[in-house]
Design an enzyme around this catalytic site. Structure first.
Site, PDB file in Angstrom:
ATOM      1  N   ASP A 138     -23.677  28.441  23.697  1.00 39.71           N
ATOM      2  CA  ASP A 138     -24.487  27.714  22.722  1.00 39.71           C
ATOM      3  C   ASP A 138     -25.739  28.487  22.337  1.00 39.71           C
ATOM      4  O   ASP A 138     -26.500  28.067  21.458  1.00 39.71           O
ATOM      5  CB  ASP A 138     -24.843  26.317  23.226  1.00 39.71           C
ATOM      6  CG  ASP A 138     -25.617  26.321  24.537  1.00 39.71           C
ATOM      7  OD1 ASP A 138     -25.939  27.407  25.044  1.00 39.71           O
ATOM      8  OD2 ASP A 138     -25.899  25.216  25.048  1.00 39.71           O
ATOM      9  N   ASP A 148     -19.065  26.974  25.713  1.00 35.95           N
ATOM     10  CA  ASP A 148     -20.075  26.023  26.180  1.00 35.95           C
ATOM     11  C   ASP A 148     -19.854  24.634  25.603  1.00 35.95           C
ATOM     12  O   ASP A 148     -19.545  24.483  24.410  1.00 35.95           O
ATOM     13  CB  ASP A 148     -21.471  26.484  25.743  1.00 35.95           C
ATOM     14  CG  ASP A 148     -22.160  27.346  26.782  1.00 35.95           C
ATOM     15  OD1 ASP A 148     -21.697  27.381  27.935  1.00 35.95           O
ATOM     16  OD2 ASP A 148     -23.176  27.978  26.442  1.00 35.95           O
ATOM     17  N   LYS A 169     -17.853  25.577  29.834  1.00 36.00           N
ATOM     18  CA  LYS A 169     -19.015  25.739  30.708  1.00 36.00           C
ATOM     19  C   LYS A 169     -19.979  24.601  30.450  1.00 36.00           C
ATOM     20  O   LYS A 169     -20.189  24.207  29.296  1.00 36.00           O
ATOM     21  CB  LYS A 169     -19.719  27.078  30.475  1.00 36.00           C
ATOM     22  CG  LYS A 169     -20.920  27.294  31.418  1.00 36.00           C
ATOM     23  CD  LYS A 169     -21.473  28.697  31.341  1.00 36.00           C
ATOM     24  CE  LYS A 169     -22.314  28.925  30.114  1.00 36.00           C
ATOM     25  NZ  LYS A 169     -23.560  28.092  30.094  1.00 36.00           N
ATOM     26  N   GLU A 216     -23.897  22.829  31.950  1.00 34.13           N
ATOM     27  CA  GLU A 216     -25.108  23.083  32.726  1.00 34.13           C
ATOM     28  C   GLU A 216     -25.395  21.919  33.662  1.00 34.13           C
ATOM     29  O   GLU A 216     -25.026  20.771  33.383  1.00 34.13           O
ATOM     30  CB  GLU A 216     -26.296  23.289  31.785  1.00 34.13           C
ATOM     31  CG  GLU A 216     -26.171  24.521  30.914  1.00 34.13           C
ATOM     32  CD  GLU A 216     -27.390  24.748  30.040  1.00 34.13           C
ATOM     33  OE1 GLU A 216     -28.415  24.045  30.229  1.00 34.13           O
ATOM     34  OE2 GLU A 216     -27.337  25.633  29.157  1.00 34.13           O
ATOM     35  N   GLU A 239     -28.783  31.649  36.453  1.00 37.08           N
ATOM     36  CA  GLU A 239     -29.683  32.241  35.460  1.00 37.08           C
ATOM     37  C   GLU A 239     -31.147  32.122  35.868  1.00 37.08           C
ATOM     38  O   GLU A 239     -31.597  31.066  36.316  1.00 37.08           O
ATOM     39  CB  GLU A 239     -29.492  31.578  34.089  1.00 37.08           C
ATOM     40  CG  GLU A 239     -30.423  32.140  33.024  1.00 37.08           C
ATOM     41  CD  GLU A 239     -30.138  31.641  31.624  1.00 37.08           C
ATOM     42  OE1 GLU A 239     -30.865  32.047  30.692  1.00 37.08           O
ATOM     43  OE2 GLU A 239     -29.197  30.844  31.462  1.00 37.08           O
TER      44      GLU A 239
END
Length: 289
Positions: free
Chosen positions: A67, A106, A136, A138, A205
């Site tokens: 994204d 994402d 993916k 988060e 990250e």
């Protein structure tokens, strides 16, 4: 049978041709890590277009249609404005332009956080309409139930902990995470929770190196670092950052080229020739039959 895309010299555009080459699989990526060791590090870069995927595919194990395209492609201030339709359009292009790498797309902000059921609806549509292999998302322990829900229903999931850009408003910016003992402990426990829930890989990250190493040692699935540690099981960068397309990039990014200067210089030379009416072939006008 997968599909590769080669340049058709008659049109100078991507032209599909069948190829018997076999794409890597999600289990193959997961199995890179054996007894806590990844002998062959996992290579991942971002890709947002078919042509970009063509150029990167042979060198990567994973292509991430992230994204981050919100900022890189659309000039948005954050990734929060990215929609599922945008991710589907670009994810499908990356799949069409690749034949070797596992393509991960994402799930954008607001399309999976409310419930596992919402996540399944978004992820199943994304995979069905793009042909990608995985999604993916988060978040750490709070998303473990969702990761388990998706994987149990046939949707491979890559996790993402540490600096999570979709939570930029909560985090207060894009600063490195894990500077306090409590935050460091949470990042490691988040990675463990996603690993136990069935994530096949986890992006770490923007964390200080000891945390990335601890999370890598604590998980059985591969970790993929970005601004974390070289000791992660793999690495990822935003391709445009790696290529030097932007003047301002995160401090942890190594530039492997200065493509922005090449493009700007070529455009400058082109403009000068057009204005001087010395452009090769400009005198040859189209003559109808």
């Amino acid at each position: 049978m997968s599909t590769t895309f080669q340049l058709d010299t008659a049109t100078s555009r991507a032209h599909p041709t069948p190829s018997p080459l076999r794409r890597l699989s999600v289990p193959a990526i997961r199995q890179r890590k054996v007894d806590g060791v990844t002998a062959e590090p996992v290579v991942m870069l971002t890709a947002y277009t078919a042509r970009q995927a063509q150029l990167l595919d042979a060198h990567c194990d994973l292509l991430l249609c992230g994204d981050s395209l919100g900022q890189v492609i659309y000039g948005l201030p954050t990734s929060l404005q990215v929609t599922l339709d945008m991710m589907i359009a670009h994810g499908a292009a990356v799949v069409r332009g690749s034949y070797h790498a596992v393509v991960v797309v994402d799930l954008p902000f607001g399309t999976y956080e409310a419930s596992p059921e919402q996540a399944f609806a978004s992820a199943s549509r994304l995979l069905a309409e793009t042909g990608a292999s995985a999604v993916k998302l988060e978040g750490g322990a709070a998303m473990a139930e969702t990761v388990a829900f998706l994987t149990q229903r046939g949707i491979p999931v890559m996790g993402h902990v540490g600096l999570t850009p979709q939570a930029v408003n909560v985090l207060g910016g894009y600063n490195a995470r894990g500077r306090s003992d409590a935050e460091a402990e949470k990042i490691v426990s988040d990675a463990v929770a996603l690993d136990k829930a069935g994530a096949f890989a986890i992006v770490i990250e923007g964390v200080v190196e000891p945390i990335a190493i601890a999370a890598t040692k604590a998980t059985s699935c591969p970790t993929i670092g970005i601004g974390a540690s070289a000791q992660c099981d793999g690495q990822v960068l935003v391709t445009e950052d790696m290529l030097g397309m932007f003047e301002r990039v995160p401090r942890f990014v190594k530039r492997f080229a200065d493509v922005a200067e090449v493009i700007s210089g070529a455009a400058q030379d082109y403009a000068a020739q057009v204005r001087a009416r010395s452009f090769p072939g400009a005198e040859q006008t189209y003559q109808p039959k």
